[in-house]
Enzyme design. Structure first.
Site, PDB file in Angstrom:
ATOM      1  N   HIS A 135       3.460  -1.846  10.919  1.00 53.80           N
ATOM      2  CA  HIS A 135       3.118  -0.424  10.794  1.00 53.80           C
ATOM      3  C   HIS A 135       1.829  -0.086  11.532  1.00 53.80           C
ATOM      4  O   HIS A 135       1.043  -0.976  11.891  1.00 53.80           O
ATOM      5  CB  HIS A 135       2.950  -0.051   9.311  1.00 53.80           C
ATOM      6  N   GLU A 146       0.808  -1.212   0.000  1.00 55.77           N
ATOM      7  CA  GLU A 146       0.000   0.000   0.000  1.00 55.77           C
ATOM      8  C   GLU A 146       0.846   1.270   0.000  1.00 55.77           C
ATOM      9  O   GLU A 146       1.996   1.275   0.450  1.00 55.77           O
ATOM     10  CB  GLU A 146      -0.983  -0.009   1.178  1.00 55.77           C
ATOM     11  N   ARG A 163      -3.334  -8.222  12.809  1.00 60.39           N
ATOM     12  CA  ARG A 163      -3.071  -7.322  13.939  1.00 60.39           C
ATOM     13  C   ARG A 163      -2.157  -7.994  14.956  1.00 60.39           C
ATOM     14  O   ARG A 163      -2.419  -9.125  15.387  1.00 60.39           O
ATOM     15  CB  ARG A 163      -4.366  -6.947  14.655  1.00 60.39           C
TER      16      ARG A 163
HETATM   17  O1  LIG Z   1      -7.030  -3.330  11.840  1.00 59.53           O
HETATM   18  P1  LIG Z   1      -7.273  -1.882  12.000  1.00 59.53           P
HETATM   19  O2  LIG Z   1      -6.560  -1.297  13.156  1.00 59.53           O
HETATM   20  O3  LIG Z   1      -8.713  -1.554  12.045  1.00 59.53           O
HETATM   21  O4  LIG Z   1      -6.667  -1.171  10.701  1.00 59.53           O
HETATM   22  C1  LIG Z   1      -6.957  -1.589   9.393  1.00 59.53           C
HETATM   23  C2  LIG Z   1      -6.420  -0.588   8.379  1.00 59.53           C
HETATM   24  O5  LIG Z   1      -5.051  -0.411   8.588  1.00 59.53           O
HETATM   25  C3  LIG Z   1      -4.386   0.517   7.722  1.00 59.53           C
HETATM   26  O6  LIG Z   1      -3.056   0.529   8.038  1.00 59.53           O
HETATM   27  C4  LIG Z   1      -4.556   0.127   6.276  1.00 59.53           C
HETATM   28  O7  LIG Z   1      -3.875  -1.052   5.997  1.00 59.53           O
HETATM   29  C5  LIG Z   1      -6.017  -0.060   5.979  1.00 59.53           C
HETATM   30  O8  LIG Z   1      -6.172  -0.489   4.648  1.00 59.53           O
HETATM   31  C6  LIG Z   1      -6.641  -1.064   6.950  1.00 59.53           C
HETATM   32  O9  LIG Z   1      -8.034  -1.184   6.682  1.00 59.53           O
END
Ligand SMILES: O=P(O)(O)OC[C@H]1O[C@@H](O)[C@@H](O)[C@@H](O)[C@@H]1O
Length: 760
Positions: A628, A570, A648
């Site tokens: 990140h 991305e 996550r």
């Molecule tokens: O898992 P969470 O914290 O909701 O974040 C999810 C979001 O993260 C960001 O860094 C991007 O990669 C987005 O495309 C993604 O939808």
């Protein structure tokens, strides 16, 4: 608010008005419209999108009957096997964001007079309090088959009666109309609390569902384990969050022929003569037949073009057993009536003989039949209304009302409706019809007759996401139409099943981007997209009010193998940010799995990440494998591969509004994360092998010559004006996204601002 329309009932108790393949919700109980159509019309003022849940056997009827609602936004969920209302509604909610509000309605109700609108408005006001609002109407007696409820000292009691009985003195009960309003997250949360096993099974089913298209087929194999259970039993009769509300409107359910006759106030329909009859109801649906009843009492007569049912009153219910016992011999009459919906329109049999058959055929706008030939029969068509485009042999002609067309045996033919109105023709077939010969129809290869040119340029409307870290800037500053408490992301260019953008302008308005591409062919994506099996890009805005989870995305190999998704490289373009905003990007030192797992445990993972201050206008490439997180106060335009796979590692032990922790994916993250120290800096050019992004100041350059290598997406970051391509001219404003099909052409902006041009 979205409307979930439960339209799956079989309703054979209304035979012969209804049939197995044409149940009561679709028959015309009122002139020219079905209860299903009336349900949609009734709820259009309150809902911006409709989710119709029904049996896959009724797909053509649903699509056909929805034709009358131009511009209606809807999605159909076609069940191969019905599992009653609790799973059906949960499946629809799980295909959406938790923040979505719903109005759930059934399609066998008649609501006339009184204040339906007021009841919906009152019920809606309870949704923000987390209530599941169930609307009732005052009942004067218990009828068999109906559900009743009442609230005593804040506690909800339910009653189902098997027999007709008076309501005990001093008690006041209400009919459970089945009309419910709630927030999707609240409903799912209650379902998961009250029926955890059922909830888990439904989630698993939804994870495996193919939801790429507008319409979702729910295969039998995916719901096999799921117990059929009503919303009442699974949730509303057991949840403490239920709020009962009395609707002040006239409501009735059409359950039996008696209740239908009652609805008509005993008045006979159609052409009927009653002589010396007492307590007789004649429902005559056959407009050209006269029914004469003489000397009867306590009887219901139902007459249709091909079947008649005569029964003692209050015993019409027996039809269920009659059908069961005679199904084999008379299946044709129990399954189908004279009206039959197809994918292109409606066929109605007017005369059914052995060597001659007459049909009224309605072809919906933009639809066509296949090119085919009959060896044993001739066909004669007379156009009644609309315009028919007919290909006879190799000759193509248009015919208006009164036009006659003779199709000799063996002549290849094809018929299409290229106009915007229904086309109605009367067809007379003569010859050896289907008896004993199988179906006398041989399909031939042919070109589609209805062709619409692809729009030169369209504006897209995004799908929204409500992740808990989101803000309200996309609505407050950019005017995005979404009423969630927080809007974390708007998916501006997406065909991803987790959220598709929708065409907002031009001839194709209302189509999901994926449908739009299917309609005009993958050629509109350009030759560089040919190797991709799926649409390759996703563009979104991200508004981080709080820090996002610390996460990592897999590359193509891992994602395709484990998740059936593309990898997620991305690019972040910082559209705006608060002072002192930052991103976490890559490890600030070499590390290993053990340390990372330990730091996830004790909450110190951020300490070994690069914390990078960001400024408006900068961009960053986040390569797959790079750990990140976006910090608070940043508005980003993200251009990424089309993928929704985020692993996550750490989420600050935050809980969502239902008190639940968000899922972590530590094991998978460990498989793909790069443990090496990473030096991060803002990107100098915004291109990688998957896409390229260019930023333009429209004051300096406002005209772009495009080619056929790739479609282009233009994302407006600042400024207003109009964007033009060929005949198409559309106003633009900040955060708008435009899709331009591949091809040699020029796109020009009139006005000021900053845009990103994105291509493969
Ligand atoms: O898992 P969470 O914290 O909701 O974040 C999810 C979001 O993260 C960001 O860094 C991007 O990669 C987005 O495309 C993604 O939808």
């Amino acid at each position: 608010m979205k409307c979930i329309v439960l339209a799956g009932g079989s309703g054979d108790r209304l035979w012969p008005l209804s049939r197995k393949n044409y149940p009561k919700q679709f028959i015309h109980i009122k002139e020219n419209r079905s209860l299903f159509q009336e349900t949609i019309a009734r709820n259009i003022p309150f809902c911006e999108e409709f989710y119709i849940i029904t049996s896959d056997r009724y797909a053509n009827i649903v699509e056909g009957q929805l034709q009358v609602f131009q511009g209606l936004r809807y999605r159909c969920f076609y069940e191969e096997e019905g599992k009653k209302t609790a799973p059906a509604v949960a499946i629809a909610c799980l295909c959406d964001n938790r923040s979505e509000d719903y109005l759930v309605v059934s399609t066998d109700h008649i609501i006339e007079g009184g204040d339906y609108k007021g009841a919906i408005a009152r019920a809606k006001s309870y949704i923000p309090q987390g209530k599941l609002v169930s609307i009732g109407v005052t009942a004067d007696r218990f009828e068999p088959g109906y559900g009743y409820f009442r609230q005593v000292n804040g506690h909800t009691e339910f009653h189902h009666s098997e027999v007709s009985e008076q309501i005990p003195e001093g008690e006041s009960w209400e009919y459970d109309t089945g009309i419910l309003l709630f927030n999707g997250g609240d409903y799912l949360h209650e379902l998961s609390r009250k029926s955890p096993m059922l909830y888990a099974q439904i989630r698993e089913c939804v994870d495996r569902l193919d939801t790429y298209g507008r319409n979702v087929q729910i295969p039998k194999a995916l719901v096999e384990e799921i117990e059929p259970v009503s919303i009442g039993r699974a949730v509303t009769s057991v949840s403490e969050k239920v709020q009962l509300l009395t609707g002040e409107f006239n409501w009735r359910r059409i359950m039996t022929l008696e209740s239908l006759a009652d609805y008509y106030h005993g008045e006979d329909s159609g052409k009927v003569i009653q002589n010396e009859c007492e307590n007789v109801s004649v429902l005559n649906e056959a407009s050209h037949q006269l029914v004469v009843a003489n000397g009867l009492s306590d009887v219901i007569v139902v007459n249709t073009a091909d079947a008649v049912y005569i029964s003692r009153k209050n015993e019409t219910d027996q039809i269920k057993n009659i059908i069961r016992d005679n199904y084999e011999e008379q299946q044709a009459y129990f399954d189908e009536g004279t009206v039959y919906y197809t994918a292109w329109g409606i066929k109605e049999t007017l005369h059914y003989g052995t060597s001659c058959r007459v049909k009224k055929i309605t072809i919906f706008p933009g639809k066509e039949l296949s090119r085919h030939v009959h060896k044993l029969r001739t066909e004669h068509w007379t156009v009644v209304s609309g315009t028919a485009s007919i290909l006879l042999g190799e000759e193509l002609k248009e015919y208006g009302p009164g036009g006659n067309i003779f199709v000799p045996m063996g002549m290849a033919h094809q018929i299409a409706n290229r106009s915007a109105e229904d086309l109605v023709i009367i067809e007379v077939s003569v010859g050896e019809l289907e008896y004993g010969h199988g179906t006398d129809l041989t399909r031939l290869a042919g070109q589609p007759m209805v062709k619409t040119d692809c729009d030169e340029l369209v504006r897209l409307e995004p799908a929204f996401k409500d992740n808990l870290w989101g803000g309200t800037r996309l609505r407050d500053v950019y005017g995005k139409k979404c009423n969630y408490d927080v809007i974390a992301e708007s998916w501006e260019l997406s065909t991803h099943k987790a959220g598709q953008s929708v065409v907002a302008t031009g001839k194709s308005k209302g189509l999901m981007l994926g449908e739009y591409i299917d309609r005009f062919g993958r050629g509109i994506l350009g030759w560089k997209c040919e190797p991709y099996e799926r649409f390759p890009l996703l563009i979104k805005f991200i508004d981080s009010h709080q820090c996002l989870s610390i996460q990592v995305h897999p590359g193509d190999d891992y994602a395709l193998q484990k998740e059936d998704e593309y990898g997620k490289n991305e690019l972040w373009y910082v559209v705006d940010c608060e002072p002192d905003s930052y991103l976490y990007c890559g490890f600030s030192k070499d590390t290993d799995e053990e340390e990372v797992r330990q730091r996830i445990e004790d909450g110190t993972l951020p300490e070994i990440l690069n914390k990078i201050p960001v400024r408006k206008g900068e961009s960053y490439f986040i390569e797959t494998g790079t750990v990140h997180a976006i910090g608070p106060g940043v508005l980003i335009c993200e251009i990424q591969q089309s993928s929704n796979v985020t692993y996550r590692l750490y989420d600050y032990k935050r809980r969502d509004k239902y008190g639940e922790l968000r899922e972590l994916h530590v094991d998978k993250a460990m498989d793909v994360v790069n443990f090496h120290k990473k030096d991060m800096e803002a990107a100098k050019t915004m291109e990688c092998k998957y896409f390229s992004v260019e930023r333009y100041d429209l004051a300096e350059e406002n005209s772009f010559n495009l080619d056929d290598s790739s479609f282009r997406a233009f994302v407006v970051l600042e400024g207003t004006g109009t964007i033009r391509c060929g005949e198409e001219e559309i106003p633009y404003r900040p955060a708008d996204c435009f899709f331009v099909p591949a091809g040699k052409k020029t796109v020009a902006f009139e006005g000021s601002g900053i845009v990103l041009k994105v291509q493969v």
